[in-house]
Design an enzyme around this catalytic site. Sequence first.
Site, short mmCIF file in Angstrom:
data_model
loop_
_atom_site.label_atom_id
_atom_site.label_comp_id
_atom_site.label_asym_id
_atom_site.label_seq_id
_atom_site.Cartn_x
_atom_site.Cartn_y
_atom_site.Cartn_z
N ARG A 15 0.82 -1.21 0.00
CA ARG A 15 0.00 0.00 0.00
C ARG A 15 0.86 1.28 0.00
O ARG A 15 1.82 1.37 -0.75
CB ARG A 15 -1.00 -0.07 1.18
CG ARG A 15 -2.06 -1.15 0.93
CD ARG A 15 -2.95 -1.41 2.14
NE ARG A 15 -3.58 -0.23 2.71
CZ ARG A 15 -4.72 0.32 2.27
NH1 ARG A 15 -5.37 -0.23 1.27
NH2 ARG A 15 -5.21 1.39 2.86
N ASP A 141 -2.74 12.51 9.84
CA ASP A 141 -4.07 12.38 9.21
C ASP A 141 -4.78 13.71 9.39
O ASP A 141 -4.66 14.32 10.47
CB ASP A 141 -4.85 11.25 9.91
CG ASP A 141 -6.08 10.81 9.13
OD1 ASP A 141 -6.91 11.68 8.80
OD2 ASP A 141 -6.20 9.61 8.84
N TYR A 154 -7.80 6.04 17.24
CA TYR A 154 -6.93 6.42 16.11
C TYR A 154 -6.73 7.94 16.09
O TYR A 154 -5.60 8.42 15.89
CB TYR A 154 -7.59 5.93 14.81
CG TYR A 154 -6.91 6.38 13.53
CD1 TYR A 154 -5.78 5.72 13.04
CD2 TYR A 154 -7.42 7.46 12.80
CE1 TYR A 154 -5.18 6.13 11.86
CE2 TYR A 154 -6.83 7.87 11.62
CZ TYR A 154 -5.70 7.21 11.15
OH TYR A 154 -5.10 7.61 9.98
N1 LIG Z 1 -4.90 5.09 3.37
C1 LIG Z 1 -5.42 6.29 3.61
O1 LIG Z 1 -6.35 6.77 2.95
C2 LIG Z 1 -4.86 7.12 4.74
C3 LIG Z 1 -5.55 8.27 5.15
C4 LIG Z 1 -5.02 9.03 6.19
C5 LIG Z 1 -3.84 8.64 6.79
N2 LIG Z 1 -3.20 7.52 6.37
C6 LIG Z 1 -1.95 7.11 7.02
O2 LIG Z 1 -1.00 6.80 6.00
C7 LIG Z 1 -0.18 5.70 6.43
C8 LIG Z 1 -0.24 4.57 5.40
O3 LIG Z 1 -1.59 4.22 5.16
P1 LIG Z 1 -1.99 2.75 4.65
O4 LIG Z 1 -3.46 2.80 4.42
O5 LIG Z 1 -1.08 2.32 3.56
O6 LIG Z 1 -1.66 1.91 5.98
P2 LIG Z 1 -2.11 0.39 6.31
O7 LIG Z 1 -2.08 -0.41 5.07
O8 LIG Z 1 -3.39 0.41 7.09
O9 LIG Z 1 -0.95 -0.06 7.34
C9 LIG Z 1 0.41 -0.02 6.95
C10 LIG Z 1 1.17 -1.10 7.64
O10 LIG Z 1 1.25 -0.84 9.04
C11 LIG Z 1 1.79 -2.01 9.59
N3 LIG Z 1 1.51 -2.14 11.01
C12 LIG Z 1 0.33 -1.99 11.68
N4 LIG Z 1 0.51 -2.25 12.98
C13 LIG Z 1 1.83 -2.56 13.15
C14 LIG Z 1 2.62 -2.93 14.26
N5 LIG Z 1 2.13 -3.08 15.49
N6 LIG Z 1 3.93 -3.18 14.04
C15 LIG Z 1 4.46 -3.08 12.81
N7 LIG Z 1 3.76 -2.74 11.73
C16 LIG Z 1 2.45 -2.49 11.91
C17 LIG Z 1 1.20 -3.19 8.79
O11 LIG Z 1 2.30 -4.04 8.45
P3 LIG Z 1 2.12 -5.60 8.08
O12 LIG Z 1 1.14 -5.60 6.93
O13 LIG Z 1 3.48 -6.05 7.67
O14 LIG Z 1 1.57 -6.29 9.27
C18 LIG Z 1 0.59 -2.49 7.58
O15 LIG Z 1 0.91 -3.09 6.35
C19 LIG Z 1 -0.70 5.31 7.80
O16 LIG Z 1 0.06 5.96 8.80
C20 LIG Z 1 -2.13 5.84 7.82
O17 LIG Z 1 -2.62 6.13 9.12
C21 LIG Z 1 -3.69 6.74 5.36
#
Ligand SMILES: NC(=O)c1ccc[n+]([C@@H]2O[C@H](COP(=O)([O-])OP(=O)(O)OC[C@H]3O[C@@H](n4cnc5c(N)ncnc54)[C@H](OP(=O)(O)O)[C@@H]3O)[C@@H](O)[C@H]2O)c1
Length: 246
Positions: A15, A141, A154
């Site tokens: 992602r 965020d 969160y």
């Molecule tokens: N996607 C959006 O629209 C959005 C919007 C606002 C903010 N954000 C922020 O942008 C960032 C990336 O978003 P995303 O949607 O790509 O994130 P995501 O897919 O929900 O999570 C990213 C990775 O975090 C890892 N993770 C979670 N808990 C963990 C732990 N305890 N120890 C180690 N790794 C852990 C997981 O790794 P594993 O898969 O290897 O377990 C997961 O693949 C995040 O900080 C999110 O809050 C995203």
Amino acid sequence: MSQERVVLITGAARRVGAGLVRYLHARGWRVVIHYRSNAAAATALATELNAARDGSALPVQLDLLDVARLPELVAAALTAFGRLDAVVNNASAFYPTPVGGFTETAWDELVGSNLKAPLFLAQAAAPALAQTGGCIVSIADIHADRPHPGLMLYTVAKAGLVAMTRGLARELAPKVRVNAVAPGANLWPDGGEVFDAAERERILGTIPLGRTGTPDDLAQAIAFLLDAPYLTGVVLPVDGGRSVVL
Ligand SMILES: NC(=O)c1ccc[n+]([C@@H]2O[C@H](COP(=O)([O-])OP(=O)(O)OC[C@H]3O[C@@H](n4cnc5c(N)ncnc54)[C@H](OP(=O)(O)O)[C@@H]3O)[C@@H](O)[C@H]2O)c1
């Protein structure tokens, strides 16, 4: 010491994190690809990048809730590459925690991954970053200060991450810069539990630029912060203008 800069990106197997790995690697960075459970994806990504540039990518496994082991991530970067120039706090647990139903386990997971680990990782990485004049970028965020219903823990965690960014910007200056990006809607979460189809449509209608963001949109903003020598303590929205209308 090789002049190629080194970035440690947490949660980078897939992602947004994987998008950022590819974006920075294509611009000459060497990458530490941290992951927790997605070993296959992290290893495949590292293999692909090492085929493109030998010795340029390292996958490292760790559960970030294991705070005592966070220095191992820094040590892995230094052992493999001899330097550390940047840390990007991308890893994040994300699920609803409506008031009335949340648990201490959820607190530990959501605050642990989104706030506690970034803070302790910063503490562990600060000496190495100071040596390279490096920086930290965290992914916050827009909902950190405009709460979205149902996401209490969160929201609290991301608000803390913003406070951490500003606090560390003071504490680690002048040698280490500390900034954040605040995405709006980027990649929708896997599955439809958090934002169902109707909610996604509604959110889309509130984005002035008329689309959700992409990992590249975020990566471009993060790359800018990595190379902005006079910016610290900044939280940059990357949201298609959504925070203006929320
Ligand atoms: N996607 C959006 O629209 C959005 C919007 C606002 C903010 N954000 C922020 O942008 C960032 C990336 O978003 P995303 O949607 O790509 O994130 P995501 O897919 O929900 O999570 C990213 C990775 O975090 C890892 N993770 C979670 N808990 C963990 C732990 N305890 N120890 C180690 N790794 C852990 C997981 O790794 P594993 O898969 O290897 O377990 C997961 O693949 C995040 O900080 C999110 O809050 C995203």
